[in-house]
Design a protein around this motif. Structure first.
Motif, short mmCIF file in Angstrom:
data_model
loop_
_atom_site.label_atom_id
_atom_site.label_comp_id
_atom_site.label_asym_id
_atom_site.label_seq_id
_atom_site.Cartn_x
_atom_site.Cartn_y
_atom_site.Cartn_z
N HIS A 138 -48.36 -11.02 -53.36
CA HIS A 138 -47.77 -11.67 -54.53
C HIS A 138 -46.25 -11.77 -54.43
CE1 HIS A 138 -51.37 -12.38 -56.94
NE2 HIS A 138 -51.83 -11.26 -56.42
N HIS A 149 -50.59 -18.76 -52.76
CA HIS A 149 -51.97 -18.35 -53.07
C HIS A 149 -52.56 -19.26 -54.15
CE1 HIS A 149 -51.36 -16.35 -56.97
NE2 HIS A 149 -50.38 -15.62 -56.47
N SER A 172 -45.49 -17.32 -55.37
CA SER A 172 -45.73 -15.98 -55.92
C SER A 172 -44.55 -15.09 -55.57
CB SER A 172 -47.03 -15.43 -55.35
OG SER A 172 -47.49 -14.32 -56.12
N HIS A 174 -43.61 -12.13 -57.54
CA HIS A 174 -43.64 -11.02 -58.49
C HIS A 174 -44.21 -9.76 -57.85
CE1 HIS A 174 -48.09 -11.70 -59.49
NE2 HIS A 174 -47.77 -12.79 -58.83
N GLU A 197 -53.02 -14.70 -63.68
CA GLU A 197 -51.85 -15.52 -63.33
C GLU A 197 -51.39 -16.44 -64.46
OE1 GLU A 197 -49.92 -16.11 -60.40
OE2 GLU A 197 -50.72 -14.41 -59.28
MN LIG Z 1 -49.09 -14.27 -57.74
#
Ligand SMILES: [Mn+2]
Length: 240
Positions: A138, A149, A172, A174, A197
């Motif tokens: 992530h 992703h 992503s 985070h 998400e």
């Molecule tokens: Mn993510």
């Protein structure tokens, strides 16, 4: 017709005493026909109420971590830098906005987590440390304008209505994520590893949080653009 006036919550660089907003957010909103304005960080309830009244819609931007005390946890070593000044502006703002139905909200990354915490949910302080399962990367390694992703979109959700697809590819950036979703929120989509998400506020015309950064992708990605389009349309509708 007047352009919808959108309040954008800024990030804060405390060392240099600067308020910060990613330019992609401002440009995306203007491109959709809105007039974005960067908000002050205030913890004065009267001022926050006035801000809610004066603007047609709100964007909660990305940034650092939320103080875990605000979701009833001790701060762990894996938690990142927090910003009490952002928390004490954005959480009351999110609660005031959730209490009415006429001010559309788009919340990005940290902003999504702000909505969740403000409405009683909690977070993984660090996915890598706390998530029990095979988590995807992530925190992607490619530049932030590229997707890394997929998100499986919940059918007929607010996100589905914005992007019109059951699977979209997102960037992503985070290390934290929503753990327990706030009771008033419903999931709009999750990554294949189960990380939530996106979510929306039940019964609200447009109150959407996304864990990714459409403001860094819209120049090359139709679904990222579609989120801003749907948000600004909702603001125009609400301002009418
Ligand atoms: Mn993510």
């Amino acid at each position: 017709m007047k352009k919808p006036l959108i309040g954008v919550t800024p990030g804060l660089n405390e060392e240099e005493s600067r308020l910060l907003v990613h330019r992609g957010t401002i440009d995306a909103l203007r491109r959709e026909g809105a007039l974005p304005v960067i908000l002050p960080l205030t913890d004065d309830e009267g001022e926050i109420a006035e801000i809610v009244d004066r603007f047609d819609g709100f964007v909660f931007t990305g940034g650092g971590d939320i103080d875990p005390e605000l979701y009833r946890q001790n701060q762990l070593a894996c938690c990142g830098a927090i910003s009490p000044q952002r928390d004490s502006f954005e959480l009351p703002l999110a609660r005031m906005l959730a209490a009415r139905r006429d001010k559309p909200v788009l919340a990005i990354c940290r902003g999504f987590q702000v909505l969740n915490v403000a409405l009683g949910g909690d977070l993984y302080q660090d996915i890598g440390t706390q998530y029990h399962g095979e988590a995807l990367a992530h925190r992607q390694h490619q530049p932030d304008c590229y997707a890394s992703h997929p998100v499986i979109v919940t059918m007929s959700s607010l996100l589905d209505q914005a992007v019109h697809t059951q699977k979209l590819w997102v960037n992503s950036l985070h290390h934290q994520a929503v753990k327990r979703l706030a009771p008033a929120l419903e999931s709009c989509g999750a990554a294949p590893d189960g990380i939530i998400e996106a979510a929306s506020l039940t019964g609200h015309p447009f109150f959407l949080g996304v864990q990714w950064h459409p403001e860094r992708m819209w120049q090359r990605d139709d679904t990222a653009r579609a989120i801003f389009t749907a948000f600004v349309e909702a603001c125009e509708e609400a301002a009418r």
